[in-house]
Design a protein around this motif. Structure first.
Motif, PDB file in Angstrom:
ATOM      1  N   GLU A 110     -71.935 -61.810  27.991  1.00  0.00           N
ATOM      2  CA  GLU A 110     -72.446 -60.493  28.359  1.00  0.00           C
ATOM      3  C   GLU A 110     -72.121 -60.271  29.828  1.00  0.00           C
ATOM      4  N   ARG A 111     -71.106 -59.474  30.064  1.00  0.00           N
ATOM      5  CA  ARG A 111     -70.664 -59.161  31.427  1.00  0.00           C
ATOM      6  C   ARG A 111     -70.514 -60.414  32.310  1.00  0.00           C
ATOM      7  N   GLY A 112     -69.820 -61.403  31.780  1.00  0.00           N
ATOM      8  CA  GLY A 112     -69.546 -62.620  32.522  1.00  0.00           C
ATOM      9  C   GLY A 112     -70.604 -63.700  32.419  1.00  0.00           C
ATOM     10  N   GLN A 113     -71.770 -63.378  31.894  1.00  0.00           N
ATOM     11  CA  GLN A 113     -72.819 -64.383  31.724  1.00  0.00           C
ATOM     12  C   GLN A 113     -72.665 -65.028  30.345  1.00  0.00           C
ATOM     13  N   VAL A 114     -72.676 -66.352  30.324  1.00  0.00           N
ATOM     14  CA  VAL A 114     -72.489 -67.098  29.080  1.00  0.00           C
ATOM     15  C   VAL A 114     -73.819 -67.694  28.641  1.00  0.00           C
ATOM     16  N   THR A 115     -74.145 -67.496  27.365  1.00  0.00           N
ATOM     17  CA  THR A 115     -75.336 -68.086  26.761  1.00  0.00           C
ATOM     18  C   THR A 115     -74.907 -68.868  25.536  1.00  0.00           C
ATOM     19  N   LEU A 116     -75.271 -70.158  25.488  1.00  0.00           N
ATOM     20  CA  LEU A 116     -75.003 -70.961  24.301  1.00  0.00           C
ATOM     21  C   LEU A 116     -76.151 -70.787  23.313  1.00  0.00           C
ATOM     22  N   LEU A 117     -75.811 -70.644  22.053  1.00  0.00           N
ATOM     23  CA  LEU A 117     -76.801 -70.437  20.997  1.00  0.00           C
ATOM     24  C   LEU A 117     -76.825 -71.628  20.051  1.00  0.00           C
ATOM     25  N   GLY A 118     -78.007 -71.981  19.595  1.00  0.00           N
ATOM     26  CA  GLY A 118     -78.144 -73.046  18.608  1.00  0.00           C
ATOM     27  C   GLY A 118     -78.120 -74.449  19.163  1.00  0.00           C
ATOM     28  N   ALA A 119     -78.163 -74.604  20.460  1.00  0.00           N
ATOM     29  CA  ALA A 119     -78.186 -75.912  21.129  1.00  0.00           C
ATOM     30  C   ALA A 119     -77.048 -76.840  20.690  1.00  0.00           C
ATOM     31  N   PRO A 120     -75.785 -76.407  20.883  1.00  0.00           N
ATOM     32  CA  PRO A 120     -74.669 -77.302  20.542  1.00  0.00           C
ATOM     33  C   PRO A 120     -74.596 -78.462  21.527  1.00  0.00           C
ATOM     34  N   GLY A 121     -74.132 -79.598  21.052  1.00  0.00           N
ATOM     35  CA  GLY A 121     -73.922 -80.746  21.927  1.00  0.00           C
ATOM     36  C   GLY A 121     -72.737 -80.494  22.846  1.00  0.00           C
ATOM     37  N   PRO A 122     -72.471 -81.418  23.782  1.00  0.00           N
ATOM     38  CA  PRO A 122     -71.386 -81.217  24.758  1.00  0.00           C
ATOM     39  C   PRO A 122     -70.015 -80.987  24.123  1.00  0.00           C
ATOM     40  N   ALA A 123     -69.648 -81.782  23.121  1.00  0.00           N
ATOM     41  CA  ALA A 123     -68.326 -81.631  22.497  1.00  0.00           C
ATOM     42  C   ALA A 123     -68.210 -80.289  21.786  1.00  0.00           C
ATOM     43  N   LEU A 124     -69.255 -79.889  21.072  1.00  0.00           N
ATOM     44  CA  LEU A 124     -69.221 -78.609  20.368  1.00  0.00           C
ATOM     45  C   LEU A 124     -69.250 -77.444  21.363  1.00  0.00           C
ATOM     46  N   SER A 125     -69.954 -77.603  22.469  1.00  0.00           N
ATOM     47  CA  SER A 125     -69.948 -76.574  23.514  1.00  0.00           C
ATOM     48  C   SER A 125     -68.535 -76.346  24.044  1.00  0.00           C
ATOM     49  N   GLN A 126     -67.803 -77.432  24.272  1.00  0.00           N
ATOM     50  CA  GLN A 126     -66.422 -77.313  24.738  1.00  0.00           C
ATOM     51  C   GLN A 126     -65.551 -76.643  23.679  1.00  0.00           C
ATOM     52  N   GLU A 127     -65.770 -76.994  22.432  1.00  0.00           N
ATOM     53  CA  GLU A 127     -64.999 -76.387  21.349  1.00  0.00           C
ATOM     54  C   GLU A 127     -65.287 -74.889  21.240  1.00  0.00           C
ATOM     55  N   LEU A 128     -66.549 -74.511  21.392  1.00  0.00           N
ATOM     56  CA  LEU A 128     -66.908 -73.087  21.396  1.00  0.00           C
ATOM     57  C   LEU A 128     -66.165 -72.347  22.513  1.00  0.00           C
ATOM     58  N   GLY A 129     -66.124 -72.942  23.690  1.00  0.00           N
ATOM     59  CA  GLY A 129     -65.412 -72.330  24.814  1.00  0.00           C
ATOM     60  C   GLY A 129     -63.929 -72.188  24.539  1.00  0.00           C
ATOM     61  N   ARG A 130     -63.348 -73.206  23.957  1.00  0.00           N
ATOM     62  CA  ARG A 130     -61.919 -73.162  23.633  1.00  0.00           C
ATOM     63  C   ARG A 130     -61.630 -72.075  22.609  1.00  0.00           C
ATOM     64  N   LEU A 131     -62.461 -72.006  21.562  1.00  0.00           N
ATOM     65  CA  LEU A 131     -62.285 -70.980  20.532  1.00  0.00           C
ATOM     66  C   LEU A 131     -62.525 -69.575  21.093  1.00  0.00           C
ATOM     67  N   TRP A 132     -63.523 -69.459  21.978  1.00  0.00           N
ATOM     68  CA  TRP A 132     -63.808 -68.165  22.583  1.00  0.00           C
ATOM     69  C   TRP A 132     -62.601 -67.663  23.380  1.00  0.00           C
ATOM     70  N   LYS A 133     -62.022 -68.539  24.195  1.00  0.00           N
ATOM     71  CA  LYS A 133     -60.850 -68.146  24.987  1.00  0.00           C
ATOM     72  C   LYS A 133     -59.705 -67.698  24.088  1.00  0.00           C
ATOM     73  N   ARG A 134     -59.492 -68.442  23.030  1.00  0.00           N
ATOM     74  CA  ARG A 134     -58.401 -68.087  22.108  1.00  0.00           C
ATOM     75  C   ARG A 134     -58.672 -66.735  21.440  1.00  0.00           C
ATOM     76  N   GLU A 135     -59.924 -66.475  21.113  1.00  0.00           N
ATOM     77  CA  GLU A 135     -60.290 -65.251  20.415  1.00  0.00           C
ATOM     78  C   GLU A 135     -60.319 -64.034  21.334  1.00  0.00           C
ATOM     79  N   PHE A 136     -60.938 -64.163  22.499  1.00  0.00           N
ATOM     80  CA  PHE A 136     -61.191 -62.996  23.326  1.00  0.00           C
ATOM     81  C   PHE A 136     -60.337 -62.886  24.587  1.00  0.00           C
ATOM     82  N   ARG A 137     -59.640 -63.937  24.975  1.00  0.00           N
ATOM     83  CA  ARG A 137     -58.851 -63.861  26.202  1.00  0.00           C
ATOM     84  C   ARG A 137     -57.370 -64.160  26.003  1.00  0.00           C
ATOM     85  N   SER A 138     -56.934 -64.220  24.760  1.00  0.00           N
ATOM     86  CA  SER A 138     -55.520 -64.529  24.518  1.00  0.00           C
ATOM     87  C   SER A 138     -54.631 -63.289  24.559  1.00  0.00           C
ATOM     88  N   GLN A 139     -55.217 -62.098  24.629  1.00  0.00           N
ATOM     89  CA  GLN A 139     -54.431 -60.868  24.613  1.00  0.00           C
ATOM     90  C   GLN A 139     -53.726 -60.663  25.920  1.00  0.00           C
TER      91      GLN A 139
END
Length: 139
Positions: A110-139
């Protein structure tokens, strides 16, 4: 009449076709609307969102593409990528749902602020970030 041996190519082909048909009997969820009709998902999603569940675009999984499959650390997930209508670049969510366990995880922007949902562990948090970049910043 002689039946073909189980090792005969015709038997192998028949078995493969039967297995494919059996797998096709239960199609995977294809849209965010399908997820929202699933009571188990809705409950886990509401719990993961907390107060963010009051935001209409998040509650409705607005503007999400069709769900897609993703496997991480031997867990099968369904991925949704909703965003706020007319402000997708600044308000978006990468969401993972594990149907087998009923767990929901996400990375909300939300306007540059990141909130993790569902309490993912460190590895899953990194995976979420990687997937997010691919989805929303690859254009």
């Amino acid at each position: 009449m002689t039946l073909p041996s189980p090792r005969h190519p015709a038997c192998a082909l028949g078995a493969a076709l039967l297995l494919a048909a059996a797998g096709a009997a239960e199609p995977p969820l294809a849209t965010p609307e399908d997820l929202l009709r699933d009571a188990r998902f809705r409950s886990a999603y509401a719990a993961a969102l907390g107060p963010k569940a009051k935001l209409p675009w998040i509650a409705r999984l607005s503007n999400s593409a069709l769900l897609r499959a993703h496997r991480f650390e031997s867990v099968d997930y369904q991925v949704a990528s909703p965003c706020k209508p007319h402000d997708c670049a600044e308000h978006n969510l990468l969401l993972l749902y594990a149907p087998a366990s009923g767990k929901v995880y996400g990375q909300l922007h939300e306007r540059g602020q990141v909130t993790l949902l569902g309490a993912p562990g460190p590895a899953l948090s990194q995976e979420l970030g990687r997937l997010w970049k691919r989805e929303f910043r690859s254009q």
